[in-house]
Write a protein that holds these residues in place. Structure first.
Motif, mmCIF file in Angstrom:
data_model
loop_
_atom_site.group_PDB
_atom_site.id
_atom_site.type_symbol
_atom_site.label_atom_id
_atom_site.label_comp_id
_atom_site.label_asym_id
_atom_site.label_seq_id
_atom_site.Cartn_x
_atom_site.Cartn_y
_atom_site.Cartn_z
ATOM 1 N N PHE A 63 0.830 -1.202 0.000
ATOM 2 C CA PHE A 63 0.000 0.000 0.000
ATOM 3 C C PHE A 63 0.864 1.251 0.000
ATOM 4 O O PHE A 63 0.655 2.169 -0.797
ATOM 5 N N TRP A 64 1.858 1.284 0.888
ATOM 6 C CA TRP A 64 2.705 2.474 0.966
ATOM 7 C C TRP A 64 3.585 2.605 -0.267
ATOM 8 O O TRP A 64 3.897 3.722 -0.699
ATOM 9 N N SER A 65 3.968 1.487 -0.863
ATOM 10 C CA SER A 65 4.707 1.537 -2.129
ATOM 11 C C SER A 65 3.832 2.130 -3.231
ATOM 12 O O SER A 65 4.297 2.957 -4.030
ATOM 13 N N ALA A 66 2.558 1.730 -3.286
ATOM 14 C CA ALA A 66 1.636 2.273 -4.282
ATOM 15 C C ALA A 66 1.413 3.763 -4.058
ATOM 16 O O ALA A 66 1.355 4.548 -5.021
ATOM 17 N N ILE A 67 1.304 4.186 -2.802
ATOM 18 C CA ILE A 67 1.149 5.609 -2.495
ATOM 19 C C ILE A 67 2.377 6.380 -2.973
ATOM 20 O O ILE A 67 2.262 7.454 -3.584
ATOM 21 N N PHE A 73 4.679 9.654 -9.700
ATOM 22 C CA PHE A 73 4.064 9.809 -11.012
ATOM 23 C C PHE A 73 3.377 11.166 -11.144
ATOM 24 O O PHE A 73 3.544 11.869 -12.144
ATOM 25 N N THR A 74 2.607 11.530 -10.120
ATOM 26 C CA THR A 74 1.886 12.806 -10.161
ATOM 27 C C THR A 74 2.861 13.979 -10.153
ATOM 28 O O THR A 74 2.690 14.931 -10.921
ATOM 29 N N THR A 82 1.780 20.303 -17.831
ATOM 30 C CA THR A 82 1.358 21.700 -17.757
ATOM 31 C C THR A 82 2.330 22.601 -18.505
ATOM 32 O O THR A 82 1.914 23.504 -19.241
ATOM 33 N N PHE A 83 3.616 22.347 -18.354
ATOM 34 C CA PHE A 83 4.638 23.135 -19.046
ATOM 35 C C PHE A 83 4.482 23.019 -20.564
ATOM 36 O O PHE A 83 4.475 24.027 -21.282
ATOM 37 N N PHE A 84 4.331 21.784 -21.054
ATOM 38 C CA PHE A 84 4.197 21.597 -22.507
ATOM 39 C C PHE A 84 2.868 22.143 -23.024
ATOM 40 O O PHE A 84 2.788 22.632 -24.153
#
Length: 140
Positions: A63-67, A73-74, A82-84
């Protein structure tokens, strides 16, 4: 507001309320109940276990690895996209050589999808279309 107008308003809102109850309230409530239960999908039996599912999840390394992976990623994709996007918006807005060609190339996929959908519906529903021919074939 008159009582008849209120009744009319509730009558008009009732289909939306039924859809909301069927596709949001019921699944949300059922999922909330199952979150506190040990559910066997094959037999349909369930046992109330309280917060044990939450303890298991929060104590799991997966779970903590997925978080962490979600955060990385985010943090990597949102600023970059946003930059592009800002760069593309500036390129579409500035007076550059070939600006019209760039705009046409940028918006062509949107227009192409719309044209393809229109052609599909014309061939389905148009005079002499597939559904017209099918209805004619079965005698409607």
């Amino acid at each position: 507001m008159r009582r008849e107008e209120q009744r009319h308003g509730w009558l008009l809102a009732s289909p939306w309320a039924l859809v909301l109850a069927a596709f949001w309230v019921y699944p949300f409530g059922y999922a909330l109940i199952l979150a506190f239960a040990d559910f066997d999908i094959f037999s349909g039996n369930w046992t109330w276990i309280g917060f044990q599912n939450f303890r298991d999840v929060f104590c799991s390394g997966a779970f903590w690895s997925a978080i962490w992976h979600t955060f990385v990623f985010t943090a990597g994709t949102v600023p970059a996209t946003t930059f592009f996007a800002i760069l593309l918006a500036l390129a579409l807005n500035r007076r550059l050589v070939g600006r019209a060609l760039f705009r046409a190339g940028f918006f062509a996929p949107t227009l192409t999808a719309t044209v393809v959908i229109a052609l599909v519906f014309i061939h389905l529903y148009g005079q002499g279309g597939y559904l017209f021919r099918l209805a004619d074939f079965i005698g409607l």
